[in-house]
Design an enzyme around this catalytic site. Sequence first.
Site, short mmCIF file in Angstrom:
data_model
loop_
_atom_site.label_atom_id
_atom_site.label_comp_id
_atom_site.label_asym_id
_atom_site.label_seq_id
_atom_site.Cartn_x
_atom_site.Cartn_y
_atom_site.Cartn_z
N LYS A 10 61.13 64.28 67.68
CA LYS A 10 61.79 63.33 66.77
C LYS A 10 62.98 62.66 67.46
O LYS A 10 63.29 61.51 67.19
CB LYS A 10 62.26 64.04 65.49
CG LYS A 10 61.13 64.56 64.64
CD LYS A 10 60.85 63.69 63.44
CE LYS A 10 59.51 64.06 62.87
NZ LYS A 10 59.14 63.51 61.63
N LYS A 19 49.56 63.47 66.76
CA LYS A 19 49.30 64.07 65.45
C LYS A 19 49.33 62.98 64.38
O LYS A 19 50.18 62.09 64.44
CB LYS A 19 50.41 65.09 65.19
CG LYS A 19 50.28 65.85 63.90
CD LYS A 19 51.57 66.63 63.63
CE LYS A 19 52.62 65.78 62.96
NZ LYS A 19 53.12 66.21 61.68
N LYS A 43 53.08 60.42 58.95
CA LYS A 43 53.48 59.36 58.03
C LYS A 43 54.26 58.28 58.78
O LYS A 43 54.16 57.11 58.49
CB LYS A 43 54.39 59.92 56.95
CG LYS A 43 53.75 60.96 56.07
CD LYS A 43 54.67 61.28 54.91
CE LYS A 43 54.48 62.69 54.46
NZ LYS A 43 55.18 63.67 55.30
N1 AQP Z 1 48.43 65.80 61.33
C1 AQP Z 1 48.55 66.90 60.61
N2 AQP Z 1 47.58 67.84 60.64
C2 AQP Z 1 47.69 68.98 59.89
N3 AQP Z 1 48.75 69.24 59.09
C3 AQP Z 1 49.74 68.33 59.04
N4 AQP Z 1 50.89 68.28 58.36
C4 AQP Z 1 51.54 67.15 58.66
N5 AQP Z 1 50.83 66.42 59.53
C5 AQP Z 1 49.69 67.13 59.79
C6 AQP Z 1 51.34 69.32 57.43
O1 AQP Z 1 51.59 68.68 56.18
C7 AQP Z 1 52.66 69.36 55.53
C8 AQP Z 1 53.69 68.37 55.08
O2 AQP Z 1 54.25 67.72 56.23
P1 AQP Z 1 55.68 67.09 56.13
O3 AQP Z 1 55.66 65.99 55.17
O4 AQP Z 1 56.68 68.12 55.87
O5 AQP Z 1 56.11 66.54 57.52
P2 AQP Z 1 55.45 66.39 58.88
O6 AQP Z 1 54.80 67.61 59.36
O7 AQP Z 1 56.49 65.87 59.81
O8 AQP Z 1 54.39 65.30 58.49
P3 AQP Z 1 54.28 63.86 59.01
O9 AQP Z 1 53.20 63.23 58.24
O10 AQP Z 1 54.15 63.88 60.49
O11 AQP Z 1 55.63 63.19 58.57
P4 AQP Z 1 56.70 62.41 59.41
O12 AQP Z 1 55.96 61.32 60.14
O13 AQP Z 1 57.66 61.87 58.41
O14 AQP Z 1 57.35 63.37 60.35
C9 AQP Z 1 53.24 70.36 56.55
O15 AQP Z 1 52.76 71.65 56.23
C10 AQP Z 1 52.68 69.89 57.85
O16 AQP Z 1 52.52 70.95 58.77
#
Ligand code: AQP
Length: 325
Positions: free
Chosen positions: A112, A192, A195
């Site tokens: 990040k 990965k 969002k």
């Molecule tokens: N690509 C993924 N594959 C499997 N699991 C995933 N998770 C996120 N991306 C994947 C799981 O979803 C839950 C919620 O995630 P989060 O909203 O807390 O944040 P994150 O992991 O940082 O998800 P994003 O989509 O990548 O958000 P941004 O872009 O804002 O950082 C968690 O259990 C996560 O493991």
Amino acid sequence: MKKRLFSGIQPSGDVHIGNYLGAIKNWVNLIDNYDCIFCIVDYHAITVDYDPVDMQKRITNAVAVNVAAGLNPERCIIFVQSHVPEHTELAWILNTITPMGHLERMTQFKEKAQQHAANINAGLFNYPVLQSADILLYKAEVVPVGADQVQHIELAREVARKFNMCYGNVFPEPHVILSSAPRIMGLDAKTKMSKSLNNYISLVEPPESIWKKLSVAVTDENRKRRIDPGNPEICNIFALHKHFSTQEQIEWSAKGCRTAGIGCLECKKVLSDNIVKELTPIREKAEKLLNDKDYVLNVLQTGAKKCREIATQTMAEVRAKLGLR
Ligand code: AQP
């Protein structure tokens, strides 16, 4: 008594099929076996640049989509992190026992920090401490997450152990539960699905947009022409087939790819139809919930009330152990 389960999702954008396969589907499956608490972690989402005007809409959407995907608020608690001030109070206390070195090792912080080089703030660095507080505040024993969060849960275990050692036993050490799809790759097949990266299919993506995104999604890059055989094991479209398609279609896709019997577009079309089939009821239910102005509000008010009761008790115990009253 059922064991307590805690997990969260950031209101940082559209909930996508990575969140769904990696976390939400698993949450729905676990709901009957655990005492479940699901949190919309807005304090985590403000650690990167965002538009405050969008925040409440993102929270409301995240709740509606999760409920539509199967998180029934009659059978679990759904609430917003900032509605329970004890999260940040406990996070401060846990900061005082978390070694900087542990936080410096966190992969998510490194990624990040690269992604948001103009805003590497202390909140981003301390994110895993707040996450430890989120979990420990409810004395949760299990935390179902995607693979990207495992390192953070291991830190929460260490923080719990250290607190118990320094001040006396308060917290159980939480365990990770992984889904069968712990890491869904983005449509670029390089990073990965996230969002914050424009590489996802959202859970409320309309059918025509699902097809539009899939039709240009990266496959086995060595398969340059229709007549070239491909390797399904390194193809992200095949990986998605495994989660949305029937066994027969998965075998058809693998064989067709290996023998060049089918083209990538043909393979993607079947996947697209299956994703549309699975997501359409979720999108329709989410739309219905969002049309009911008070629905999400009521879910969140009820959730926050129940969580505050638990949080107040834990913090009384914590303060007593610390000699703070
Ligand atoms: N690509 C993924 N594959 C499997 N699991 C995933 N998770 C996120 N991306 C994947 C799981 O979803 C839950 C919620 O995630 P989060 O909203 O807390 O944040 P994150 O992991 O940082 O998800 P994003 O989509 O990548 O958000 P941004 O872009 O804002 O950082 C968690 O259990 C996560 O493991």
